[in-house]
Structure formats: structure tokens, C-alpha cells
Design a protein around this motif. Structure first.
Motif, short mmCIF file in Angstrom:
data_model
loop_
_atom_site.label_atom_id
_atom_site.label_comp_id
_atom_site.label_asym_id
_atom_site.label_seq_id
_atom_site.Cartn_x
_atom_site.Cartn_y
_atom_site.Cartn_z
N ASP A 261 44.13 -68.85 9.33
CA ASP A 261 45.21 -69.00 10.31
C ASP A 261 44.71 -69.59 11.61
O ASP A 261 43.64 -69.19 12.10
CB ASP A 261 45.85 -67.64 10.62
N ASN A 262 45.46 -70.51 12.17
CA ASN A 262 45.33 -70.85 13.58
C ASN A 262 46.50 -70.15 14.26
O ASN A 262 47.61 -70.68 14.31
CB ASN A 262 45.39 -72.36 13.81
N THR A 263 46.25 -68.94 14.75
CA THR A 263 47.34 -68.15 15.32
C THR A 263 47.90 -68.78 16.59
O THR A 263 49.09 -68.62 16.89
CB THR A 263 46.86 -66.72 15.62
N ARG A 326 45.55 -80.62 9.91
CA ARG A 326 46.91 -80.08 9.97
C ARG A 326 47.92 -81.14 9.54
O ARG A 326 47.82 -82.32 9.91
CB ARG A 326 47.24 -79.56 11.38
N ASP A 342 44.72 -80.07 20.18
CA ASP A 342 45.28 -79.34 19.04
C ASP A 342 44.26 -79.28 17.90
O ASP A 342 44.08 -78.22 17.27
CB ASP A 342 46.56 -80.02 18.56
N SER A 345 41.67 -76.79 18.62
CA SER A 345 42.18 -75.44 18.36
C SER A 345 42.02 -75.08 16.89
O SER A 345 41.65 -73.94 16.55
CB SER A 345 43.65 -75.36 18.77
N ASP A 346 42.25 -76.04 15.99
CA ASP A 346 42.05 -75.81 14.55
C ASP A 346 40.58 -75.52 14.25
O ASP A 346 40.26 -74.66 13.42
CB ASP A 346 42.52 -77.02 13.75
N ARG A 348 38.32 -74.23 16.31
CA ARG A 348 37.98 -72.89 16.80
C ARG A 348 38.48 -71.81 15.83
O ARG A 348 37.81 -70.80 15.60
CB ARG A 348 38.55 -72.67 18.20
N ALA A 349 39.65 -72.06 15.23
CA ALA A 349 40.17 -71.11 14.24
C ALA A 349 39.26 -71.06 13.01
O ALA A 349 39.05 -69.99 12.42
CB ALA A 349 41.59 -71.50 13.84
N ASP A 352 36.26 -68.94 13.92
CA ASP A 352 36.65 -67.53 13.92
C ASP A 352 36.73 -66.99 12.50
O ASP A 352 36.32 -65.85 12.23
CB ASP A 352 37.99 -67.33 14.63
#
Length: 577
Positions: A261-263, A326, A342, A345-346, A348-349, A352
Motif C-alpha cells: 500500500d501507498n497509504t 502506478r 508522486d 511517494s510510491d 517510499r512506500a 516501508d
């Protein structure tokens, strides 16, 4: 960078898989099931398309698309088909593309626009694509060399005949051009004629007795005519090159299909995780693809560079996570609406997610970014303590305006143009890039670019008035304007983790010497930075002849073993168990 290739060729290839999309047609709706054909004008030529729409007994529509010129016989699944009276919408998730149009009853056609980065007009006419005349005896791949200004330029003429007739395309690997339209192809006995309108070329030649050689005059407006000889090779026009480095099961490591997930964006990303044998914990790498809508393998020109890279690293003790961008493949989200922040952000997800796996050393998770992935990676790494290292593969580090001009300069010199003539147009191009960077939105950027693209400048750029609209769309795209805002010096200067930066000496998209020098300057305060030029490698890190984009598919090697070893050894020297 890969997106330049993606936009230029709008490559349409895939496997047909028809999935339903429920909707009910009204009585006033035009009859949409059946075959429709159209053509799309891009900066490199016109591409013929055929769309097949089906309707089941429940009124459910499904569709598949074929690019007759680029991938004949291969079908692309249309993810969603929606018709509301005289409005038609198509969405193709695998291409991050869409179509919206309205029905013109007088023309019996759908009039609308195709969006896949740039917005291009596309009209669907009822019925299958009309066949062209069939020409006997000249199918195949024909190769020649044209000498211009002491430079030898390879030409590849691809001719194939099907039930739709005989079609031909021209490639010029050394000019970075693939798939130029060949028109007016004809044969009268031993005499053959064709034209290449976008290049202003007219050819008249004569076949030998064995029809294996075609010699004649190559005439191009504004240049002296030349005598060239095309020789037919044994391969067919659609022969697929072998890719000996692509690994096949059974593998020496574990392979898992996983989703994370990319929350922050509320999307689910699909990926492949490869884990070395043993208990771990292992160092790990997240692979970040280049520009354009990329799958997890970074599939390009018949190659799968990320499959080969992941295989090498995992066999050498490094876990690898690679994921569909994405909006591409099995990943959720919208590619065309996303910018570098964006995509960061993917990434970094993804980091994680790896941190939750017991097999992974949380203190040894790094990023490997290729081309524009080498922009996204540093953005994701800034002020992120979860990222332990950074590998930059052909990652731009000069100003984006400087990079775009350098790309054009390198390609032009390869084509036999003088550096002085190329530099003469650079002030006008720099104005265009500046306008793109300053424009508040795409509409404003298009207006500025349209005004700057005079007939004289179009001619100097090797374009024409008929291509102006497509060129304006390409230059004003959101991703390119976003790219021009990127400040690599500031971003790289803020990163203090180990960095490996590699460039091939034949990289014509991110020129090695100036790029690596910029990386060294930007990271001068970082004690662990390796910036290295690899001789003879191109932008994809293949051993290459010229480095031209059109050459990628011609090379059987996917990723040079010297580069693979260098990356794996560098990571293991710092983070091995």
C-alpha cells in the motif's frame, strides 16, 4: 530518457484479454460493436490502428486494439469501454492511455482524442482497416548504409505482407529513428519505388536477379542524391531478437508476487520480490524505472532490464523489489496524472514494505534508479533515514534545459550535422524550455510554444507545419514541465548516504562526461560517492555501436555483465551480511 522514446513511438503491444465492462446502450445510441479503424499522427509518423468492439448477450461491451504498423497480430486489452448515447470512452490500463470521442452520424465515425502523455486527435471510422496492395517478392528486412558529411548512417527497411496488403517502415538506428512511414511502395518487374514523407525522401532502385539486393538513388530535398544498396537479410520483418540474458525458471532464489500500500496516495502497487537462498537478513534494493509508463521489468525494445538486474543481484545475496508504475499493469492509481513527487511517494512506500519483512536487513535498504528513476530516487531519499544507499544509472544531474540541448547536439552530430549549426538553434529552443518551465498550466505553455514554433524554426528542427500540433502537445506535457522544475544539484547535495553513479560512454540521452562531473560537484561533501563512466555502454547499459535509441532492439544483450558486477559488488562491499 525512456519517456522520449515512449512518446515518440507510442509503442502499442500486448496480449488480448477481453474483460467485460457493464453498461446499457440506449435506443438513440449508434451501433458500436464491430471493427473500427483509424490512424494517429505523431512526431515520427502515422500509425494505423484497428479497434474491435464486441457485445455479449447481456449488452456488455469489451474491446481489443491492434497497432497494425507496430505490432501486427498482437492485441491490447481495452480495460473499460463506455458508451452513453453519442459519447464513447476507452481506457487501456496497460498503456496508461485513454480515448474520448463523440459520434458524427454524417461521417459514421467517432471523433475524439487519444491521451497517452500527449493528447492526439484520433477518428475511428466504421469497418476494418482497408487493405493496401500486396506486392510480391520483396518482404523482409533490407539494410543499407548512407554516407552523409563523412558519417555512415545505417538504414533498415522493413517490408511485410499480410491480409491487409504490403506495408513498410524505415529505421535509422544512428539517427535514433524507428518506424518512419514508407508510402507509395511499388514494384514494376525489377524496379522498386518508395517515399518517406517525413524525411522528404524519394527512392528509385533496381533488384538484382536473386532479389537479395536493391540498388538505386536516394534523393532527399536539400541534399545531394546518393547511390545506396539495400541488402535483404535472412531474418523476416517481424523476427524477434534473442535475449539470452533473460532468466527462466527454475530460479536459484525465491520469487514472490506481492502487493503493498501507498497509504498517502491510497493506492495498491503490484510487485515482484526476489529473495536469496538462506535465512537472511539480506540487503535489499528497490528498482525505480525510467520515464514513461513502465512495468516492473522496465520492458523496452524487447528487453527486460530489471529482470536481468534483479536476477544478478539476488543470485549474489541482495533481495530485490521491483513494481509496476502506478496505473500500469496490476498497480492501481493514475500514471498520467502523477509527477515526480508522486512517484517518490510510491518508492517510499516500497521501502516501508521491505522494512516489514523479516528476511530484509532494515539498515541496508537502498534504491536503484534508472534514467528518470534516478530523479525519483534522490527525491525519495532526501531526509529519509530508512534509505541506506543510492545507485544512479544514467540519472540526470545537469539542468534539464542543458540536458535536452545536449541530447539534441549528440544526436545531430551522429547524423552528420555540424555542432555549430546545431548550436545556432539552441537560443530559440532554450526560450521554449523556459516558457514551459514558467507557464502556470499546460494551456498557457501550449500557447507560448505555438507562438515560438515559427515555420523557420520548425524547418530547422527537421519538422513541418503538419507535425506542429503533435510537437506542441509533446513539448507542453505535464511530465516534461515537471522535469524542467527539477534541481538535481540541490537534491543530490542534501544526500549523505553512499552513492554509486554510473553512465555509459555511448549514452546519447544523458551524456556521460558532463553528467558525472555534475554529480561529483553536487556531492562533493559526501564522503562515499563513486561516479564512473563505463566505456562502450549506452543508456540501457548495453554494449553498443552508436548509442542511438533505435539500436536498443537490435542488440541481443540486455545489460552488460561488467555493469551488473559493478553494482552488485559495490552494494555487497558496504552491506553484505
Amino acid at each position: 530518457m525512456n519517456r522520449f522514446l515512449w512518446i515518440k513511438n507510442l509503442v502499442l503491444a500486448g496480449v488480448m484479454a477481453v474483460a467485460p465492462c457493464a453498461y446499457a446502450t440506449g435506443d438513440a445510441s449508434p451501433n458500436v460493436p464491430g471493427k473500427w479503424h483509424g490512424s494517429m499522427q505523431t512526431a515520427s509518423g502515422t500509425f494505423a490502428l484497428e479497434l474491435t468492439i464486441q457485445q455479449d448477450e447481456h449488452g456488455t461491451l469489451s474491446a481489443a486494439l491492434e497497432s497494425v504498423d507496430q505490432a501486427p497480430g498482437q492485441f491490447i486489452h481495452v480495460s473499460r469501454v463506455e458508451q452513453e448515447k453519442d459519447q464513447l470512452k476507452l481506457e487501456l490500463d496497460t498503456l496508461s492511455a485513454s480515448y474520448a470521442g463523440h459520434f458524427d452520424a454524417k461521417k459514421d465515425a467517432w471523433i475524439g482524442n487519444w491521451q497517452q502523455g500527449p493528447v492526439l486527435p484520433l477518428t475511428w471510422l466504421r469497418g476494418p482497416l482497408p487493405p493496401q496492395p500486396a506486392i510480391d517478392g520483396i518482404d523482409g528486412i533490407w539494410r543499407a548504409t548512407l554516407t552523409r558529411n563523412a558519417s555512415e548512417l545505417r538504414l533498415i527497411l522493413r517490408i511485410s505482407t499480410s491480409t491487409r496488403g504490403t506495408r513498410a517502415k524505415l529505421d535509422s538506428p544512428d539517427m535514433g529513428i524507428a518506424g518512419l512511414d514508407v508510402t507509395d511502395l511499388s514494384r514494376d518487374g525489377e524496379h522498386v519505388h518508395f517515399r518517406v514523407p517525413l524525411a522528404g525522401v524519394d527512392f528509385v532502385g533496381k533488384l538484382d536477379d536473386n532479389t537479395t539486393s536493391l540498388s538505386g538513388l536516394w534523393r532527399r530535398e536539400g541534399q545531394p542524391q546518393a547511390t545506396i544498396n539495400f541488402t535483404r537479410s535472412a531474418e523476416s520483418a517481424h523476427t524477434s531478437m534473442q535475449r539470452p540474458q533473460t532468466p527462466h525458471a527454475p530460479f536459484e532464489y525465491a520469487v514472490e508476487s506481492v502487493r503493498f500500500d501507498n497509504t498517502a496516495a491510497n493506492i495498491l502497487l503490484a510487485s515482484t520480490l526476489t529473495l536469496p537462498r538462506g535465512a537472511g537478513p539480506f540487503p535489499a534494493a528497490v528498482l525505480i524505472s525510467g520515464s514513461g509508463p513502465q512495468d516492473r521489468d522496465e520492458s523496452l525494445s524487447g528487453h527486460k532490464p530489471f529482470v536481468v538486474l534483479a536476477d544478478h543481484l539476488t543470485r549474489n545475496g541482495i533481495a530485490v523489489l521491483r513494481f509496476d508504475d502506478r496505473g500500469v499493469g496490476e498497480s492501481g492509481g493514475n500514471f498520467t496524472a502523477a509527477a515526480d513527487l508522486d512517484f517518490a511517494s510510491d518508492v517510499r512506500a516500497a521501502v516501508d514494505f521491505l522494512g516489514t519483512r523479516r528476511e530484509i536487513n532494515r539498515n541496508a535498504i537502498g534504491l536503484i534508479g534508472h534514467s528518470q528513476g534516478g530523479i525519483v530516487g534522490p527525491i525519495a531519499a532526501v531526509n529519509n533515514p530508512s534509505i541506506a544507499y543510492l545507485v544512479l544509472l544514467a540519472a540526470p544531474a545537469t539542468s534539464m534545459t542543458e540536458l535536452l540541448l545536449a541530447q539534441r547536439r549528440l544526436t545531430g552530430v551522429m547524423q552528420g550535422q555540424t555542432e555549430a549549426s546545431l548550436r545556432a538553434n539552441e537560443p530559440a529552443l532554450a526560450k521554449i524550455y523556459a516558457a514551459m518551465g514558467k507557464a502556470p498550466d499546460r494551456a498557457a505553455a501550449q500557447a507560448e510554444i505555438r507562438a515560438l514554433l515559427t515555420s523557420k524554426l520548425l524547418q530547422q528542427l527537421g519538422s513541418s507545419e503538419t507535425q506542429k500540433s503533435a510537437l506542441v502537445d509533446q513539448l507542453s506535457s505535464d511530465w516534461l514541465r515537471d522535469l524542467l522544475h527539477y534541481d538535481p544539484i540541490a537534491i543530490l547535495g542534501a544526500i549523505n548516504i553512499p552513492i554509486l553513479a554510473l553512465n555509459g560512454s555511448l549514452d546519447n540521452q544523458v551524456p556521460a562526461s558532463t553528467n558525472l562531473a555534475a554529480i561529483r560537484r553536487a556531492t562533493s561533501n559526501n564522503p562515499d560517492v563513486t561516479a564512473q563512466q563505463l566505456p562502450g555502454l549506452n543508456h540501457l547499459f548495453q554494449n553498443a555501436h552508436s548509442g542511438a535509441i533505435a539500436e536498443y532492439a537490435e542488440i541481443s544483450e540486455t545489460f552488460a555483465p561488467t555493469a551488473l558486477r559493478l553494482i552488485g559488488d559495490w552494494i555487497n562491499a558496504r552491506f553484505s551480511r
